[in-house]
Design a protein around this motif. Structure first.
Motif, PDB file in Angstrom:
ATOM      1  N   SER A  82      49.158 102.045  28.172  1.00  0.00           N
ATOM      2  CA  SER A  82      50.399 102.379  27.490  1.00  0.00           C
ATOM      3  C   SER A  82      51.380 101.228  27.695  1.00  0.00           C
ATOM      4  CB  SER A  82      50.988 103.673  28.064  1.00  0.00           C
ATOM      5  OG  SER A  82      51.384 103.469  29.407  1.00  0.00           O
ATOM      6  N   ARG A  83      52.559 101.349  27.110  1.00  0.00           N
ATOM      7  CA  ARG A  83      53.581 100.316  27.335  1.00  0.00           C
ATOM      8  C   ARG A  83      53.890 100.180  28.828  1.00  0.00           C
ATOM      9  NH1 ARG A  83      56.015 102.634  22.634  1.00  0.00           N
ATOM     10  NH2 ARG A  83      56.102 101.173  20.877  1.00  0.00           N
ATOM     11  N   GLU A  84      53.931 101.312  29.503  1.00  0.00           N
ATOM     12  CA  GLU A  84      54.348 101.317  30.904  1.00  0.00           C
ATOM     13  C   GLU A  84      53.325 100.667  31.830  1.00  0.00           C
ATOM     14  OE1 GLU A  84      54.652 103.889  28.843  1.00  0.00           O
ATOM     15  OE2 GLU A  84      56.830 103.698  28.634  1.00  0.00           O
ATOM     16  N   ASN A  85      52.024 100.806  31.526  1.00  0.00           N
ATOM     17  CA  ASN A  85      51.013 100.298  32.461  1.00  0.00           C
ATOM     18  C   ASN A  85      50.217  99.115  31.902  1.00  0.00           C
ATOM     19  OD1 ASN A  85      49.084 101.283  30.679  1.00  0.00           O
ATOM     20  ND2 ASN A  85      48.493 103.018  31.931  1.00  0.00           N
ATOM     21  N   SER A  86      50.735  98.471  30.863  1.00  0.00           N
ATOM     22  CA  SER A  86      49.983  97.407  30.198  1.00  0.00           C
ATOM     23  C   SER A  86      49.965  96.087  30.972  1.00  0.00           C
ATOM     24  CB  SER A  86      50.548  97.149  28.793  1.00  0.00           C
ATOM     25  OG  SER A  86      51.907  96.748  28.863  1.00  0.00           O
ATOM     26  N   LEU A  87      50.858  95.938  31.930  1.00  0.00           N
ATOM     27  CA  LEU A  87      50.884  94.706  32.707  1.00  0.00           C
ATOM     28  C   LEU A  87      49.672  94.646  33.630  1.00  0.00           C
ATOM     29  CD1 LEU A  87      52.527  92.158  33.434  1.00  0.00           C
ATOM     30  CD2 LEU A  87      53.602  93.506  35.256  1.00  0.00           C
ATOM     31  N   LEU A  88      48.920  93.538  33.557  1.00  0.00           N
ATOM     32  CA  LEU A  88      47.727  93.364  34.379  1.00  0.00           C
ATOM     33  C   LEU A  88      48.021  92.443  35.555  1.00  0.00           C
ATOM     34  CD1 LEU A  88      44.999  92.803  31.614  1.00  0.00           C
ATOM     35  CD2 LEU A  88      45.840  94.971  32.549  1.00  0.00           C
ATOM     36  N   SER A  89      47.419  92.738  36.690  1.00  0.00           N
ATOM     37  CA  SER A  89      47.530  91.822  37.819  1.00  0.00           C
ATOM     38  C   SER A  89      46.779  90.533  37.486  1.00  0.00           C
ATOM     39  CB  SER A  89      46.943  92.458  39.077  1.00  0.00           C
ATOM     40  OG  SER A  89      45.533  92.585  38.955  1.00  0.00           O
ATOM     41  N   ASP A  90      47.097  89.471  38.193  1.00  0.00           N
ATOM     42  CA  ASP A  90      46.409  88.196  37.954  1.00  0.00           C
ATOM     43  C   ASP A  90      44.911  88.335  38.180  1.00  0.00           C
ATOM     44  OD1 ASP A  90      48.781  86.964  37.354  1.00  0.00           O
ATOM     45  OD2 ASP A  90      49.084  86.114  39.357  1.00  0.00           O
ATOM     46  N   GLU A  91      44.538  89.064  39.222  1.00  0.00           N
ATOM     47  CA  GLU A  91      43.115  89.251  39.532  1.00  0.00           C
ATOM     48  C   GLU A  91      42.393  90.003  38.417  1.00  0.00           C
ATOM     49  OE1 GLU A  91      40.274  91.337  42.973  1.00  0.00           O
ATOM     50  OE2 GLU A  91      42.464  91.542  43.033  1.00  0.00           O
ATOM     51  N   THR A  92      43.015  91.080  37.943  1.00  0.00           N
ATOM     52  CA  THR A  92      42.408  91.864  36.860  1.00  0.00           C
ATOM     53  C   THR A  92      42.331  91.053  35.584  1.00  0.00           C
ATOM     54  OG1 THR A  92      43.184  93.961  37.789  1.00  0.00           O
ATOM     55  CG2 THR A  92      42.658  93.932  35.449  1.00  0.00           C
ATOM     56  N   PHE A  93      43.396  90.318  35.257  1.00  0.00           N
ATOM     57  CA  PHE A  93      43.410  89.543  34.019  1.00  0.00           C
ATOM     58  C   PHE A  93      42.311  88.476  34.025  1.00  0.00           C
ATOM     59  CE2 PHE A  93      44.952  86.028  31.340  1.00  0.00           C
ATOM     60  CZ  PHE A  93      45.094  86.703  30.137  1.00  0.00           C
ATOM     61  N   LYS A  94      42.145  87.776  35.130  1.00  0.00           N
ATOM     62  CA  LYS A  94      41.119  86.733  35.216  1.00  0.00           C
ATOM     63  C   LYS A  94      39.721  87.343  35.092  1.00  0.00           C
ATOM     64  CE  LYS A  94      43.855  83.539  38.033  1.00  0.00           C
ATOM     65  NZ  LYS A  94      44.015  82.925  39.386  1.00  0.00           N
ATOM     66  N   TRP A  95      39.512  88.467  35.756  1.00  0.00           N
ATOM     67  CA  TRP A  95      38.206  89.138  35.657  1.00  0.00           C
ATOM     68  C   TRP A  95      37.941  89.591  34.232  1.00  0.00           C
ATOM     69  CZ3 TRP A  95      37.095  94.190  34.180  1.00  0.00           C
ATOM     70  CH2 TRP A  95      35.766  94.605  34.385  1.00  0.00           C
ATOM     71  N   TRP A  96      38.928  90.203  33.609  1.00  0.00           N
ATOM     72  CA  TRP A  96      38.766  90.729  32.253  1.00  0.00           C
ATOM     73  C   TRP A  96      38.514  89.608  31.250  1.00  0.00           C
ATOM     74  CZ3 TRP A  96      42.718  90.890  28.162  1.00  0.00           C
ATOM     75  CH2 TRP A  96      42.352  91.725  27.088  1.00  0.00           C
ATOM     76  N   GLN A  97      39.234  88.503  31.363  1.00  0.00           N
ATOM     77  CA  GLN A  97      39.054  87.386  30.439  1.00  0.00           C
ATOM     78  C   GLN A  97      37.685  86.726  30.596  1.00  0.00           C
ATOM     79  OE1 GLN A  97      41.783  85.626  28.065  1.00  0.00           O
ATOM     80  NE2 GLN A  97      41.547  87.848  28.016  1.00  0.00           N
ATOM     81  N   TRP A  98      37.088  86.891  31.768  1.00  0.00           N
ATOM     82  CA  TRP A  98      35.772  86.316  32.030  1.00  0.00           C
ATOM     83  C   TRP A  98      34.646  87.085  31.343  1.00  0.00           C
ATOM     84  CZ3 TRP A  98      32.008  88.913  35.063  1.00  0.00           C
ATOM     85  CH2 TRP A  98      30.873  88.161  35.371  1.00  0.00           C
ATOM     86  N   LEU A  99      34.871  88.348  30.989  1.00  0.00           N
ATOM     87  CA  LEU A  99      33.804  89.190  30.458  1.00  0.00           C
ATOM     88  C   LEU A  99      33.216  88.632  29.171  1.00  0.00           C
ATOM     89  CD1 LEU A  99      35.297  92.761  31.073  1.00  0.00           C
ATOM     90  CD2 LEU A  99      33.827  91.390  32.563  1.00  0.00           C
ATOM     91  N   GLN A 100      34.068  88.298  28.225  1.00  0.00           N
ATOM     92  CA  GLN A 100      33.633  87.681  26.971  1.00  0.00           C
ATOM     93  C   GLN A 100      34.586  86.510  26.715  1.00  0.00           C
ATOM     94  OE1 GLN A 100      33.492  90.617  23.808  1.00  0.00           O
ATOM     95  NE2 GLN A 100      31.843  91.759  24.784  1.00  0.00           N
ATOM     96  N   SER A 101      34.297  85.418  27.349  1.00  0.00           N
ATOM     97  CA  SER A 101      35.224  84.290  27.411  1.00  0.00           C
ATOM     98  C   SER A 101      35.661  83.805  26.029  1.00  0.00           C
ATOM     99  CB  SER A 101      34.576  83.128  28.172  1.00  0.00           C
ATOM    100  OG  SER A 101      34.276  83.515  29.492  1.00  0.00           O
ATOM    101  N   GLU A 102      36.963  83.530  25.918  1.00  0.00           N
ATOM    102  CA  GLU A 102      37.531  82.933  24.711  1.00  0.00           C
ATOM    103  C   GLU A 102      37.966  81.509  25.027  1.00  0.00           C
ATOM    104  OE1 GLU A 102      40.158  85.668  22.276  1.00  0.00           O
ATOM    105  OE2 GLU A 102      40.291  86.617  24.247  1.00  0.00           O
ATOM    106  N   ARG A 103      37.782  80.621  24.086  1.00  0.00           N
ATOM    107  CA  ARG A 103      38.177  79.222  24.309  1.00  0.00           C
ATOM    108  C   ARG A 103      39.687  79.069  24.367  1.00  0.00           C
ATOM    109  NH1 ARG A 103      34.071  75.667  20.412  1.00  0.00           N
ATOM    110  NH2 ARG A 103      32.132  76.237  21.512  1.00  0.00           N
ATOM    111  N   GLN A 104      40.372  79.679  23.434  1.00  0.00           N
ATOM    112  CA  GLN A 104      41.831  79.587  23.398  1.00  0.00           C
ATOM    113  C   GLN A 104      42.424  80.973  23.145  1.00  0.00           C
ATOM    114  OE1 GLN A 104      42.371  76.568  20.287  1.00  0.00           O
ATOM    115  NE2 GLN A 104      42.741  75.017  21.863  1.00  0.00           N
TER     116      GLN A 104
END
Length: 334
Positions: A82-104
């Protein structure tokens, strides 16, 4: 000695005894496996009350739970973003972005802001009838559903969760006709009825951009493969599976097996967190050991056990353990 003074001394002595006994009990509990369950009492009480009253004969989360389930099940994680919980921690964001890596990848915060201008920023469709026993049917796509005649039983649940490209038309007798929540990702998207909630599982920022596009301009036609540019769905009933919850499922329940959980396992964990009773259909192989979809004639098609992305065997073992512990009820079909 005056009476008030004697009472004060007795009160202080009693308080000292209570504190000493409590300190001893908890210091012993966390060392001694024989009192292992005390470790989970406070977490389970929080879980019980935060989920609301359960009117089922047997509720999935109970205070006398076993340590294996209690160690993994954490009601503090919200399955949906939701709007309230959409902020991701740095650790979660890095892990999530690694799942299906995007170049840019696009700026995540900006994409989320745009997303919640298109769909509701609040979770509106998960609290149906909280005062009674909330039941879920999680309907997988296994070929063991064919000829099962589970349709009426599935349709009797409060929430009916389907996934990916599983159809109901033509298979109603076996799989039912109702769908309250349909879990998908861009590469598995299908059109939905107006009264069905679309639950998007995003594996990258582009997936959030895709749902915006698919509900508006239709400009995104390719992710790592060709995708449906526009879909038929009620944008007021679109929900986003939380990347934080996805990471919790991967670490707590799968213990790092596979690259990330399958849609089926993510749907099952969604049900565990929103319902009091969970019935599971269409998971696993058919009676001949074939892993295929119920709408396919080719029994060798649709296998996902060795994709290199999901650990199908480990997921199935966890699912069966949940059934053995009476947290879910498995219907094996044919």
């Amino acid at each position: 000695m005056p009476l008030p003074k004697r009472r004060k001394i007795r009160t202080l002595a009693l308080l000292f005894c209570v504190i000493s006994f409590t300190t001893f009990l908890f210091s012993y509990t966390f060392r001694d496996p024989s009192l292992y369950f005390f470790k989970y009492a406070f977490r389970l009480s929080d879980t019980f009350f935060s989920k609301g009253l359960c009117a089922c004969q047997r509720c999935m989360t109970e205070l006398e739970d076993d340590p294996w389930f209690s160690e993994r099940f954490n009601q503090s994680f919200s399955p949906l973003m939701s709007r309230e919980n959409s902020l991701l921690s740095d650790e979660t964001f890095k892990w999530w972005q690694w799942l299906q890596s995007e170049r840019q990848p696009a700026n995540f915060t900006e994409v989320v802001d745009e997303l919640f201008q298109v769909i509701p920023g609040e979770i509106l469709y998960m609290d149906a009838r909280p005062e009674r026993c909330r039941t879920c049917s999680v309907v997988g796509n296994s070929g063991n559903l064919k000829g099962s005649r589970y349709g009426n039983l599935i349709d009797s649940s409060d929430f009916i969760i389907r996934m990916n490209q599983g159809p109901t038309s033509g298979f109603e007798e076996d799989v039912g006709s109702r769908t309250t929540h349909h879990v998908m990702y861009p590469e598995s998207a299908i059109d939905l009825e107006n009264n069905t909630c679309l639950v998007l599982v995003p594996f990258k920022t582009l997936d959030l951009q895709w749902i915006i596009s698919a509900l508006t301009t239709g400009t995104i036609k390719h992710t790592y493969t060709a995708v449906t540019s526009r879909i038929k769905a009620n944008k007021d009933k679109v929900l986003i599976y939380s990347p934080t919850f996805l990471k919790y499922v991967y670490e707590s329940w799968l213990e790092g097996h596979g690259r990330y959980p399958s849609t089926g396992f993510l749907s099952l964990l969604l049900a565990l967190h929103i319902c009091d009773e969970v019935n599971v259909f269409g998971f696993g192989a058919d009676q001949y050991g074939n892993w295929h979809h119920y709408w396919e004639e080719n029994h060798l098609a649709g296998a996902f056990r060795h994709t290199g992305v999901h650990d199908g065997d480990y997921e199935y073992n966890v699912t069966m353990l949940l059934a053995d512990k009476h947290k879910i009820q498995m219907f094996h079909g044919r």
